[in-house]
Design a protein around this motif. Structure first.
Motif, short mmCIF file in Angstrom:
data_model
loop_
_atom_site.label_atom_id
_atom_site.label_comp_id
_atom_site.label_asym_id
_atom_site.label_seq_id
_atom_site.Cartn_x
_atom_site.Cartn_y
_atom_site.Cartn_z
N UNK A 34 10.05 22.29 13.47
CA UNK A 34 10.78 22.51 12.28
C UNK A 34 9.90 22.55 11.27
N UNK A 35 10.43 22.84 9.86
CA UNK A 35 9.58 22.99 8.84
C UNK A 35 8.78 21.85 8.49
N UNK A 36 9.31 20.53 8.64
CA UNK A 36 8.60 19.52 8.28
C UNK A 36 7.36 19.20 9.05
N UNK A 37 7.62 19.48 10.36
CA UNK A 37 6.43 19.28 11.32
C UNK A 37 5.69 20.10 11.45
N UNK A 38 5.67 21.35 10.71
CA UNK A 38 4.69 22.52 10.87
C UNK A 38 3.82 22.19 9.75
N UNK A 39 2.49 21.99 10.29
CA UNK A 39 1.45 21.53 9.52
C UNK A 39 0.19 22.69 9.65
N UNK A 40 -0.64 23.02 9.01
CA UNK A 40 -1.72 23.91 9.05
C UNK A 40 -2.50 23.49 10.24
N UNK A 41 -2.71 22.33 10.40
CA UNK A 41 -3.49 21.80 11.54
C UNK A 41 -2.86 22.23 12.98
N UNK A 61 -5.43 32.64 5.04
CA UNK A 61 -4.44 32.16 3.95
C UNK A 61 -4.88 30.93 3.47
N UNK A 62 -5.22 30.77 2.12
CA UNK A 62 -5.84 29.84 1.41
C UNK A 62 -4.99 28.46 1.36
N UNK A 63 -3.62 28.51 1.59
CA UNK A 63 -2.80 27.36 1.75
C UNK A 63 -1.75 27.37 2.56
N UNK A 64 -1.03 26.30 2.98
CA UNK A 64 0.14 26.26 3.52
C UNK A 64 1.38 27.07 3.24
N UNK A 65 1.33 27.12 1.72
CA UNK A 65 2.44 27.81 1.15
C UNK A 65 2.27 29.42 1.36
N UNK A 66 0.84 29.81 1.27
CA UNK A 66 0.57 31.31 1.35
C UNK A 66 0.66 31.79 2.84
N UNK A 83 -2.01 36.40 14.95
CA UNK A 83 -2.02 35.19 15.77
C UNK A 83 -1.71 33.80 15.12
N UNK A 84 -2.12 33.98 13.75
CA UNK A 84 -1.70 32.93 12.79
C UNK A 84 -0.25 32.89 12.53
N UNK A 85 0.16 34.06 12.45
CA UNK A 85 1.60 34.42 11.80
C UNK A 85 2.68 33.97 13.22
N UNK A 86 1.97 34.13 14.38
CA UNK A 86 2.98 34.16 15.50
C UNK A 86 2.99 32.61 15.72
N UNK A 87 1.68 31.84 15.65
CA UNK A 87 1.55 30.33 15.77
C UNK A 87 2.52 29.59 14.55
N UNK A 88 2.53 30.36 13.43
CA UNK A 88 3.41 29.58 12.42
C UNK A 88 4.75 29.73 12.76
N UNK A 89 5.30 30.81 13.38
CA UNK A 89 6.82 30.99 13.74
C UNK A 89 7.02 30.04 15.05
N UNK A 90 6.24 30.02 15.92
CA UNK A 90 6.30 28.89 17.07
C UNK A 90 6.46 27.53 16.49
#
Length: 197
Positions: free
Chosen positions: A29-36, A53-58, A16-23
């Protein structure tokens, strides 16, 4: 109690988290993709996100592998029942076009662009994309019907550049049939090269 085993729940939350990241990558866009944003879209707590995931990079590194796996799975399904014969090459090209389109590919483009200036992201991106590229190339060689290895390599590489470019620039074209005409022209040129001694 949901009755779902804990391991399966963890896997579902991760997906679910990975799918949300893709969405998020596609929508913001990359700049607007935040963990929140990812957390909100996935409907999970901050603790659940940090547990996986301990960080946004991870999270982005995992998303890279997730998008590559999704594109490879899509392509593998598309070529699973290809015809043998004169139509196989065109069917292969259409399968690659379809695999190199849509949200997973759009998210990958965002990550590629960001990796130009982010060495950590680039270091994570390259192995995943190379693995995907090698698998696509292998399947292309198996199903394209091109006997000359050098011609097959050139055909594959030029096709990848073509379909990536078409998808990247698609939003700038008013006429959706242009893509089909460009691919048909590429196919005609390749068929001529195959036919020439």
């Amino acid at each position: 109690m949901t009755g779902i085993p804990r391991k399966e729940q963890r896997q579902r939350t991760r997906e679910t988290l990975l799918d949300a990241t893709i969405e998020c990558l596609v929508t913001h866009g990359y700049a607007g993709t935040t963990t929140q944003r990812i957390q909100d879209l996935a409907g999970v707590s901050r603790g659940a996100l940090l547990h996986h995931f301990g960080s946004k990079s991870e999270l982005l590194v995992a998303a890279i592998h997730h998008t590559a796996a999704a594109r490879l799975d899509r392509f593998t399904r598309l070529v699973a029942e290809l015809d043998e014969g004169p139509e196989a090459l065109e069917q292969m090209v259409m399968a690659i076009r379809e695999a190199m389109a849509g949200p997973s590919f759009q998210a990958a483009i965002e990550l590629w662009a960001a990796s130009r200036t982010d060495s950590q992201l680039r270091d994570a991106l390259l192995p995943a994309e190379r693995t995907l590229g090698a698998a696509l190339h292998r399947l292309f060689d198996q199903h394209s019907g091109i006997d000359d290895p050098e011609l097959a390599r050139t055909a594959f590489e030029s096709l990848m550049v073509l379909v990536r470019g078409l998808e990247l620039t698609r939003i700038m074209r008013d006429d959706p049939t242009v893509d089909d005409r460009i691919v048909a022209d590429w196919l005609a040129g390749l068929r001529a090269r195959i036919a020439s001694p």
